[in-house]
Design an enzyme around this catalytic site. Sequence first.
Site, PDB file in Angstrom:
ATOM      1  N   ASP A 182      -1.637  -0.513   5.756  1.00 15.61           N
ATOM      2  CA  ASP A 182      -2.138  -0.009   7.252  1.00 15.61           C
ATOM      3  C   ASP A 182      -3.574  -0.191   7.396  1.00 15.61           C
ATOM      4  O   ASP A 182      -4.099   0.815   8.252  1.00 15.61           O
ATOM      5  CB  ASP A 182      -1.490   1.543   7.141  1.00 15.61           C
ATOM      6  CG  ASP A 182      -2.196   2.515   6.411  1.00 15.61           C
ATOM      7  OD1 ASP A 182      -2.624   2.227   5.095  1.00 15.61           O
ATOM      8  OD2 ASP A 182      -2.542   3.592   6.748  1.00 15.61           O
ATOM      9  N   CYS A 240     -10.600  -1.722 -10.150  1.00 10.38           N
ATOM     10  CA  CYS A 240      -9.163  -1.591  -9.783  1.00 10.38           C
ATOM     11  C   CYS A 240      -9.342  -1.059  -8.460  1.00 10.38           C
ATOM     12  O   CYS A 240      -7.904  -1.082  -7.673  1.00 10.38           O
ATOM     13  CB  CYS A 240      -8.529  -0.750 -10.979  1.00 10.38           C
ATOM     14  SG  CYS A 240      -9.046   0.630 -11.187  1.00 10.38           S
ATOM     15  N   ASP A 296      -0.027   5.037   0.721  1.00  8.19           N
ATOM     16  CA  ASP A 296      -0.208   6.213   1.836  1.00  8.19           C
ATOM     17  C   ASP A 296      -0.325   5.509   3.250  1.00  8.19           C
ATOM     18  O   ASP A 296      -1.123   4.733   3.392  1.00  8.19           O
ATOM     19  CB  ASP A 296      -1.270   7.132   1.459  1.00  8.19           C
ATOM     20  CG  ASP A 296      -1.070   7.912   0.147  1.00  8.19           C
ATOM     21  OD1 ASP A 296      -0.011   7.897  -0.194  1.00  8.19           O
ATOM     22  OD2 ASP A 296      -2.120   8.268  -0.179  1.00  8.19           O
ATOM     23  N   ASP A 325       0.949  -1.324   0.104  1.00  2.00           N
ATOM     24  CA  ASP A 325       0.130   0.028  -0.035  1.00  2.00           C
ATOM     25  C   ASP A 325       0.818   1.411  -0.177  1.00  2.00           C
ATOM     26  O   ASP A 325       2.060   1.031   0.261  1.00  2.00           O
ATOM     27  CB  ASP A 325      -0.950  -0.049   1.208  1.00  2.00           C
ATOM     28  CG  ASP A 325      -1.503   1.253   1.571  1.00  2.00           C
ATOM     29  OD1 ASP A 325      -2.226   1.593   0.517  1.00  2.00           O
ATOM     30  OD2 ASP A 325      -1.365   1.806   2.547  1.00  2.00           O
TER      31      ASP A 325
HETATM   32 MG    MG Z   1      -2.897   3.357   3.461  1.00  2.00          MG
HETATM   33 ZN    ZN Z   2     -10.287   1.868 -10.238  1.00  2.00          ZN
END
Ligand code: MG
Ligand code: ZN
Length: 193
Positions: free
Chosen positions: A134, A107, A11, A9
């Site tokens: 997270d 997606c 952020d 991931d």
């Molecule tokens: Mg995240």
């Molecule tokens: Zn998408």
Amino acid sequence: MAHKAVFLDRDGTLNEEVGYVNHLERFILLTRVGEAIHLLNQNDLKAVVITNQSGVARGYFPESLIPLVHQKMQDLLKEDGAHLDGIYYCPHHPDVGVPPYRQKCRCRKPEPGLIEEAVKDLDLDLRSSYMIGDRGVDIEFARRVGAKGILVLTGYGKGEWEYGGRHWKEKPDHVAQDLLEAVRWILLQESKH
Ligand SMILES: [Mg+2]
Ligand SMILES: [Zn+2]
């Protein structure tokens, strides 16, 4: 033979969770992330970012900002001798903004579209891969595609785990303080076979 991957991931996992990275200056790499990804590179595990960027659909920033942010990310990682093997993002949201960004796409995590693309591009074996994130949605996503799921306590992680974790249908295979600890756990699993 297909490669193993560690899906990441973005952020809150690689960089500081700031709500939305709506400016290049808001992208701040977390400590030890370069070291963590360098370890993946050294151990032949493909490092692949999978990120939802609904800020585009929400009109918070243009899609053209995303490649700039990702270039900055790669440049910062390079200082630690690390690189990402792939970066995939979803700019959509199912019910905010205007089409084409407003759409029920395949997606947006936990939908599997981005990972399917990565599997094709990089020849990956999902069953022997991992997903680190997270949020609960990252763990749900891991389950859905048949990978192991690791929760990091950076970003939203600590709050998600403390206040929601015990209600999750899908529990993480491991909970780590940060990305480096998560990667070390993965390498330990790998050394067992
Ligand atoms: Mg995240
Ligand atoms: Zn998408």
